[in-house]
Scaffold this motif. Sequence first.
Motif, PDB file in Angstrom:
ATOM      1  N   ARG A 108      53.975  48.273  22.398  1.00 21.14           N
ATOM      2  CA  ARG A 108      54.778  47.177  21.869  1.00 21.14           C
ATOM      3  C   ARG A 108      55.877  46.807  22.859  1.00 21.14           C
ATOM      4  O   ARG A 108      56.430  47.664  23.521  1.00 21.14           O
ATOM      5  N   MET A 109      56.183  45.511  22.924  1.00 20.88           N
ATOM      6  CA  MET A 109      57.352  45.006  23.656  1.00 20.88           C
ATOM      7  C   MET A 109      58.264  44.380  22.614  1.00 20.88           C
ATOM      8  O   MET A 109      57.791  43.671  21.726  1.00 20.88           O
ATOM      9  N   TYR A 110      59.571  44.628  22.735  1.00 21.08           N
ATOM     10  CA  TYR A 110      60.472  44.061  21.736  1.00 21.08           C
ATOM     11  C   TYR A 110      61.889  43.935  22.287  1.00 21.08           C
ATOM     12  O   TYR A 110      62.293  44.657  23.197  1.00 21.08           O
ATOM     13  N   VAL A 143      68.180  50.884  33.585  1.00 18.42           N
ATOM     14  CA  VAL A 143      66.887  51.314  33.035  1.00 18.42           C
ATOM     15  C   VAL A 143      67.108  52.656  32.354  1.00 18.42           C
ATOM     16  O   VAL A 143      67.766  53.537  32.910  1.00 18.42           O
ATOM     17  N   SER A 144      66.560  52.790  31.166  1.00 17.12           N
ATOM     18  CA  SER A 144      66.612  54.079  30.476  1.00 17.12           C
ATOM     19  C   SER A 144      65.251  54.347  29.849  1.00 17.12           C
ATOM     20  O   SER A 144      64.483  53.424  29.589  1.00 17.12           O
ATOM     21  N   ALA A 145      64.979  55.613  29.637  1.00 14.63           N
ATOM     22  CA  ALA A 145      63.705  56.010  29.034  1.00 14.63           C
ATOM     23  C   ALA A 145      63.931  57.226  28.155  1.00 14.63           C
ATOM     24  O   ALA A 145      64.796  58.059  28.444  1.00 14.63           O
ATOM     25  N   TYR A 159      56.495  56.904  24.860  1.00 13.57           N
ATOM     26  CA  TYR A 159      57.801  56.744  25.509  1.00 13.57           C
ATOM     27  C   TYR A 159      58.353  55.353  25.266  1.00 13.57           C
ATOM     28  O   TYR A 159      57.596  54.373  25.240  1.00 13.57           O
ATOM     29  N   GLU A 160      59.658  55.286  25.096  1.00 12.22           N
ATOM     30  CA  GLU A 160      60.350  54.003  25.045  1.00 12.22           C
ATOM     31  C   GLU A 160      61.064  53.817  26.369  1.00 12.22           C
ATOM     32  O   GLU A 160      61.791  54.698  26.820  1.00 12.22           O
ATOM     33  N   ALA A 202      62.881  46.292  25.427  1.00 15.88           N
ATOM     34  CA  ALA A 202      62.246  47.604  25.424  1.00 15.88           C
ATOM     35  C   ALA A 202      60.739  47.487  25.277  1.00 15.88           C
ATOM     36  O   ALA A 202      60.215  46.476  24.813  1.00 15.88           O
ATOM     37  N   GLY A 203      60.093  48.532  25.691  1.00 15.45           N
ATOM     38  CA  GLY A 203      58.660  48.654  25.511  1.00 15.45           C
ATOM     39  C   GLY A 203      58.326  50.063  25.074  1.00 15.45           C
ATOM     40  O   GLY A 203      59.006  51.018  25.465  1.00 15.45           O
TER      41      GLY A 203
END
Length: 153
Positions: free
Chosen positions: A14-16, A45-47, A55-56, A80-81
């Motif tokens: 998902r992308m949101y 960038v964060s994950a 993973y987000e 986010a994805g």
Amino acid sequence: MADQEQTPVFQIQRMYLKDLSLEQPNSPQILTEQQPPQVEINLGVSAETITDGIYEVCVTATVTTKIADKTLFLVEAKQAGIFEIRNIPQDQLQAIIGIACPGMVYPYLRAIISDICTRAGFPPVMLAEVNFQAMYEAQQQQLAAQGNGGDVA
């Protein structure tokens, strides 16, 4: 069946749009100014791991536009994805999360920033292309210099 379990998996789930903020603290008075604005753009960038193999990855842009010392407008957006990534060696996993995933999320963020500026009554701010590989490598070098292992996930 055992071969299927070891097959590498990389899928976008998902992308949101996670967060969006627009502020015009000095409107309407500043809108009559004739000086060209100064634009400052910061990216991050964060994950994080959601669950095993999921993973987000978030890319954040903050655009601050000022005339003299007064803010014309401030936009902050976080796109986010959610990605499914399985059966990938750890060193490759970190690179995928730090380079490939942000590269897929970023075009959505660019469009949102441009659109929100236009809808706010300003010319669109076009974010430049980003070399996420160079950004990731610089981050890894900084983490190595600090004595951290550099785990992204």
